[in-house]
Scaffold this active site. Sequence first.
Site, PDB file in Angstrom:
ATOM      1  N   ALA A  61       0.854  -1.190   0.000  1.00 15.49           N
ATOM      2  CA  ALA A  61       0.000   0.000   0.000  1.00 15.49           C
ATOM      3  C   ALA A  61       0.889   1.239   0.000  1.00 15.49           C
ATOM      4  CB  ALA A  61      -0.885  -0.022   1.240  1.00 15.49           C
ATOM      5  N   GLY A 100       0.679  -5.025   1.032  1.00 16.26           N
ATOM      6  CA  GLY A 100      -0.448  -5.102   0.108  1.00 16.26           C
ATOM      7  C   GLY A 100      -0.065  -5.750  -1.218  1.00 16.26           C
ATOM      8  N   GLU A 103      -0.382  -9.282  -0.613  1.00 16.40           N
ATOM      9  CA  GLU A 103      -1.829  -9.569  -0.446  1.00 16.40           C
ATOM     10  C   GLU A 103      -2.518  -9.635  -1.810  1.00 16.40           C
ATOM     11  OE1 GLU A 103      -2.190  -6.327   2.485  1.00 16.40           O
ATOM     12  OE2 GLU A 103      -3.168  -7.810   3.775  1.00 16.40           O
ATOM     13  N   GLU A 123       4.013  -5.165   7.520  1.00 15.64           N
ATOM     14  CA  GLU A 123       3.154  -4.134   8.107  1.00 15.64           C
ATOM     15  C   GLU A 123       3.431  -3.908   9.583  1.00 15.64           C
ATOM     16  OE1 GLU A 123       2.192  -6.415   5.970  1.00 15.64           O
ATOM     17  OE2 GLU A 123       0.671  -5.653   4.596  1.00 15.64           O
TER      18      GLU A 123
HETATM   19  C1  LIG Z   1     -10.566   5.543   9.915  1.00 12.71           C
HETATM   20  C2  LIG Z   1     -10.299   4.095  10.148  1.00 12.71           C
HETATM   21  C3  LIG Z   1      -9.965   3.399   8.897  1.00 12.71           C
HETATM   22  C4  LIG Z   1      -9.512   2.054   9.228  1.00 12.71           C
HETATM   23  C5  LIG Z   1      -9.467   1.167   8.087  1.00 12.71           C
HETATM   24  C6  LIG Z   1      -8.172   1.189   7.433  1.00 12.71           C
HETATM   25  C7  LIG Z   1      -8.241   0.436   6.187  1.00 12.71           C
HETATM   26  C8  LIG Z   1      -6.978   0.673   5.440  1.00 12.71           C
HETATM   27  C9  LIG Z   1      -6.859  -0.296   4.350  1.00 12.71           C
HETATM   28  C10 LIG Z   1      -5.465  -0.317   3.904  1.00 12.71           C
HETATM   29  C11 LIG Z   1      -5.134  -1.692   3.506  1.00 12.71           C
HETATM   30  C12 LIG Z   1      -3.663  -1.765   3.319  1.00 12.71           C
HETATM   31  C13 LIG Z   1      -3.218  -3.035   3.829  1.00 12.71           C
HETATM   32  C14 LIG Z   1      -1.751  -3.338   3.643  1.00 12.71           C
HETATM   33  O1  LIG Z   1      -1.621  -4.556   4.323  1.00 12.71           O
HETATM   34  C15 LIG Z   1      -0.845  -2.283   4.218  1.00 12.71           C
HETATM   35  C16 LIG Z   1       0.469  -2.150   3.509  1.00 12.71           C
HETATM   36  O2  LIG Z   1       0.739  -2.676   2.479  1.00 12.71           O
HETATM   37  S1  LIG Z   1       1.576  -1.142   4.273  1.00 12.71           S
HETATM   38  C17 LIG Z   1       3.001  -1.211   3.220  1.00 12.71           C
HETATM   39  C18 LIG Z   1       3.759  -2.469   3.372  1.00 12.71           C
HETATM   40  N1  LIG Z   1       4.991  -2.400   2.616  1.00 12.71           N
HETATM   41  C19 LIG Z   1       6.152  -2.118   3.158  1.00 12.71           C
HETATM   42  O3  LIG Z   1       6.276  -1.933   4.335  1.00 12.71           O
HETATM   43  C20 LIG Z   1       7.318  -2.020   2.216  1.00 12.71           C
HETATM   44  C21 LIG Z   1       8.016  -0.718   2.413  1.00 12.71           C
HETATM   45  N2  LIG Z   1       9.117  -0.523   1.489  1.00 12.71           N
HETATM   46  C22 LIG Z   1      10.294  -1.164   1.626  1.00 12.71           C
HETATM   47  O4  LIG Z   1      10.520  -1.971   2.473  1.00 12.71           O
HETATM   48  C23 LIG Z   1      11.352  -0.774   0.653  1.00 12.71           C
HETATM   49  O5  LIG Z   1      11.075   0.519   0.179  1.00 12.71           O
HETATM   50  C24 LIG Z   1      11.488  -1.727  -0.551  1.00 12.71           C
HETATM   51  C25 LIG Z   1      10.157  -1.921  -1.231  1.00 12.71           C
HETATM   52  C26 LIG Z   1      12.052  -3.065  -0.074  1.00 12.71           C
HETATM   53  C27 LIG Z   1      12.462  -1.118  -1.578  1.00 12.71           C
HETATM   54  O6  LIG Z   1      13.687  -0.808  -0.929  1.00 12.71           O
HETATM   55  P1  LIG Z   1      14.784   0.089  -1.656  1.00 12.71           P
HETATM   56  O7  LIG Z   1      14.984  -0.396  -3.017  1.00 12.71           O
HETATM   57  O8  LIG Z   1      15.940   0.152  -0.725  1.00 12.71           O
HETATM   58  O9  LIG Z   1      14.144   1.518  -1.816  1.00 12.71           O
HETATM   59  P2  LIG Z   1      13.708   2.558  -0.687  1.00 12.71           P
HETATM   60  O10 LIG Z   1      13.323   1.883   0.557  1.00 12.71           O
HETATM   61  O11 LIG Z   1      14.723   3.630  -0.597  1.00 12.71           O
HETATM   62  O12 LIG Z   1      12.367   3.144  -1.314  1.00 12.71           O
HETATM   63  C28 LIG Z   1      12.413   3.929  -2.500  1.00 12.71           C
HETATM   64  C29 LIG Z   1      11.366   5.001  -2.357  1.00 12.71           C
HETATM   65  O13 LIG Z   1      10.087   4.403  -2.344  1.00 12.71           O
HETATM   66  C30 LIG Z   1       9.365   4.807  -1.193  1.00 12.71           C
HETATM   67  N3  LIG Z   1       8.500   3.700  -0.776  1.00 12.71           N
HETATM   68  C31 LIG Z   1       8.858   2.422  -0.605  1.00 12.71           C
HETATM   69  N4  LIG Z   1       7.795   1.680  -0.263  1.00 12.71           N
HETATM   70  C32 LIG Z   1       6.759   2.505  -0.227  1.00 12.71           C
HETATM   71  C33 LIG Z   1       5.387   2.342   0.065  1.00 12.71           C
HETATM   72  N5  LIG Z   1       4.854   1.144   0.363  1.00 12.71           N
HETATM   73  N6  LIG Z   1       4.585   3.416   0.014  1.00 12.71           N
HETATM   74  C34 LIG Z   1       5.075   4.631  -0.318  1.00 12.71           C
HETATM   75  N7  LIG Z   1       6.371   4.871  -0.599  1.00 12.71           N
HETATM   76  C35 LIG Z   1       7.203   3.806  -0.556  1.00 12.71           C
HETATM   77  C36 LIG Z   1      10.436   5.119  -0.182  1.00 12.71           C
HETATM   78  O14 LIG Z   1       9.935   5.980   0.800  1.00 12.71           O
HETATM   79  C37 LIG Z   1      11.497   5.754  -1.054  1.00 12.71           C
HETATM   80  O15 LIG Z   1      11.126   7.081  -1.315  1.00 12.71           O
HETATM   81  P3  LIG Z   1      11.806   8.287  -0.504  1.00 12.71           P
HETATM   82  O16 LIG Z   1      11.290   8.193   0.891  1.00 12.71           O
HETATM   83  O17 LIG Z   1      13.273   8.075  -0.568  1.00 12.71           O
HETATM   84  O18 LIG Z   1      11.304   9.488  -1.201  1.00 12.71           O
END
Ligand SMILES: CCCCCCCCCCCCC[C@H](O)CC(=O)SCCNC(=O)CCNC(=O)[C@H](O)C(C)(C)COP(=O)(O)OP(=O)(O)OC[C@H]1O[C@@H](n2cnc3c(N)ncnc32)[C@H](O)[C@@H]1OP(=O)(O)O
Length: 713
Positions: A61, A100, A103, A123
């Site tokens: 997500a 996500g 998922e 997450e």
């Molecule tokens: C009011 C009440 C409401 C309640 C109901 C709520 C319902 C909500 C429903 C939502 C459902 C969503 C469910 C889902 O389960 C949730 C998720 O998916 S959370 C996200 C999970 N994913 C992660 O945690 C992965 C995160 N990313 C990483 O680990 C790494 O970035 C990577 C993918 C392994 C890549 O690593 P690298 O190549 O080293 O690159 P960087 O880390 O430097 O990232 C590059 C750049 O991308 C940005 N970025 C990475 N991932 C995300 C992301 N998921 N979203 C947004 N941005 C992302 C990262 O910040 C870097 O950018 P920069 O910060 O440098 O500008």
Amino acid sequence: MAQYSRVSGTVGLITLLNPPVNALSAAVRQGIVDMMDKALSDRKVKSVVICGHNGKFCGGADIREFSSPLTGPLLIPVIQGVESAAKPVVAAIEGVALGGGLELALGCHYRIAHSKARLGLPEVHLGLLPGAGGSQRLPRLIGVPAALDIITTGRHVTAAEALKLGLVDRVTDRNTVDEAVKFALSVADQSPQSRRISTFPCPHHPDLDAVFEGVMQRVRQRARGALAPVACVQAVAAATLPFAQGMERERELMATLFTSGQARAQQYHFFAQRAVGRWSMPSGARWDKTKPVAVHKAMVIGLGTMGRGISVALVQAGVSVVAMETNEKQLMDAKQAISSMLERGAKRRGVAPALDKIRYSSDMQPAADVDLVIEAVFEDMALKKKVFQQLSALCKPGTFLCSNTSGLDVDQLASETRTPELVVGMHFFAPAHVMKLLEVVYGSRSSPQAVATAMELGKQMGKVSVAVGNCRGFVGNRMLKPYLEQAFFLLEEGATPEFVDQVLEEFGFAMGVFRMSDLSGLDVGWRVRKADGLPDGHSARIRQGCRYSPLGDLLCEQGRFGQKTGRGWYQYDKPGGQVAKPDPWLQDFLEKFRTQHGLVARRIDHQEVLERCLYALMNEGFRILEDGIAAGPEDIDVIYVLGYSWPPHRGGPMFYAAMVGLKKVLERLEHYHQEHPDIPSLKPCNLLRKLVVSGSPPVQKWREFLQKPQSQL
Ligand SMILES: CCCCCCCCCCCCC[C@H](O)CC(=O)SCCNC(=O)CCNC(=O)[C@H](O)C(C)(C)COP(=O)(O)OP(=O)(O)OC[C@H]1O[C@@H](n2cnc3c(N)ncnc32)[C@H](O)[C@@H]1OP(=O)(O)O
């Protein structure tokens, strides 16, 4: 967004398109809905492949969207739409399928992964749970124990492990999309009915209750007050219910987490870790304008605990290392220890140990032929200076000279060399091959290229590198000083080490200040204080006009150095023992100390311990920002979470200050400073006042109130 094309005649290919990680933003979710509609309504299309643009399936997500009201189609129905499709859908997983993203892949009917792909549900590190069906589909597919492990640790799983677990159907070394298309052609005529994971029962396990109980116990112990790991277990437990009920439970739990301060803190920490890579220096030099030099060969000087860990980290990063130690016995011991650390690490990662990447030397000569040296000798300025003089004479032009010092003046070391511009501090944290933090310290003459090279080398070693200015203790240890001081003063005033530690551990620290000091060794700080001119046997409580606690010095004079001597703030069953027990001797010692100094023990409560220790530490953080030693609050927070066991679900000290409310922090510091005017670290710093006067802006805006970073000694 998402792109659509028809390939090989009958396969609809949907490509998620949102660089850099194809996060599932509102536009991407809408794209999936629209492109699925297209594929399903195209009569020529018999099966569908979903892949990600540019070799990355999906990073989950879009975390940036979590801070504003959600728009567009929600992920849960988007995935349900994929799963309920009448045509088989295959996920082509390259790069990453996380959160996500995984998922979504679980909503597909088949999963083909590239051998280098990594899959996971991280997450929990964002203060959340897999809230788009992940907590319900994963246990149905791979069983409860494996799902609990993946979801509660948030770890990344390799493609090979995913295949073993049954998480993917096939792993390939070839072009994953081509393989997925071939696969999609082969299943085009099959009904996806039996492949819908939501229809699977949760696999039978002989003693599920015991599994959940055991994991819950472990998770609670490790969580240190974090809500998400516990909610993850609760969500997986609901996977034993019918799918619709399980999804409802997942939604309820997610709703609680989603709006929690803990989730905000952990998501802030996620972006802070990335923000620190965009460093800058007082000269205006910046990360994006400075090219690091590639380090192929490095030398590590001094093979104590730190030197060994640094050598291992370098080798594991693919750098050839010469590990040097003058003491023959120490050299032999180090060789053995490093080899076994490399072997253990390689086994864990499923690769061969790179023992041929390291050689050993008992003299400095090989320094003539390396790209970078990391000096890791004892924390003694005279000794370090001597090493730097020798290196300066020996090294070829352009060799970077780095010191693994935890707080000594980098400029003084640089001035011992002919190339001060090539000198930087690289402050590693023990154990250096494990801990993720590296403070890169620039002196007044360090070149941007030297900083860029050290920062990049840290990254190569899997560390989060934070560039900081040169001052005593840099960022981390400088802030530790007022924290420790307050803890000592609290003992003088009537608290016990057990009580102070209990309060700090309840807050979320892995160890309270006294248990931590016993573990690191009380003698380390004592020797530094003695080198600064601390007289022996002197128990004066005022030094240079300010309050001083001699308690730590008095303990060291008794030979109580902590765990290593079996006695410190606590007692241990033997030297090197790890189980801390309250020590009646210490109680007696404190009472005598108080009597000697006319102090009357008073009742100290939980709030006072927390506020005096943490607010003094935070106040020093504001000073560090004011002085320009750290470029922003994110730098401090990353240092504290990754290097000093600050609980991630509290974001870091500066984030926590903002959460508490800057006005309240200011008021409480003013209160304590009034009560203790002889403790300067309790005097609120100007930046804190300035921020409060400016309406306490959110932590993300503080940089606007700061000057450029600078070196300060
Ligand atoms: C009011 C009440 C409401 C309640 C109901 C709520 C319902 C909500 C429903 C939502 C459902 C969503 C469910 C889902 O389960 C949730 C998720 O998916 S959370 C996200 C999970 N994913 C992660 O945690 C992965 C995160 N990313 C990483 O680990 C790494 O970035 C990577 C993918 C392994 C890549 O690593 P690298 O190549 O080293 O690159 P960087 O880390 O430097 O990232 C590059 C750049 O991308 C940005 N970025 C990475 N991932 C995300 C992301 N998921 N979203 C947004 N941005 C992302 C990262 O910040 C870097 O950018 P920069 O910060 O440098 O500008």
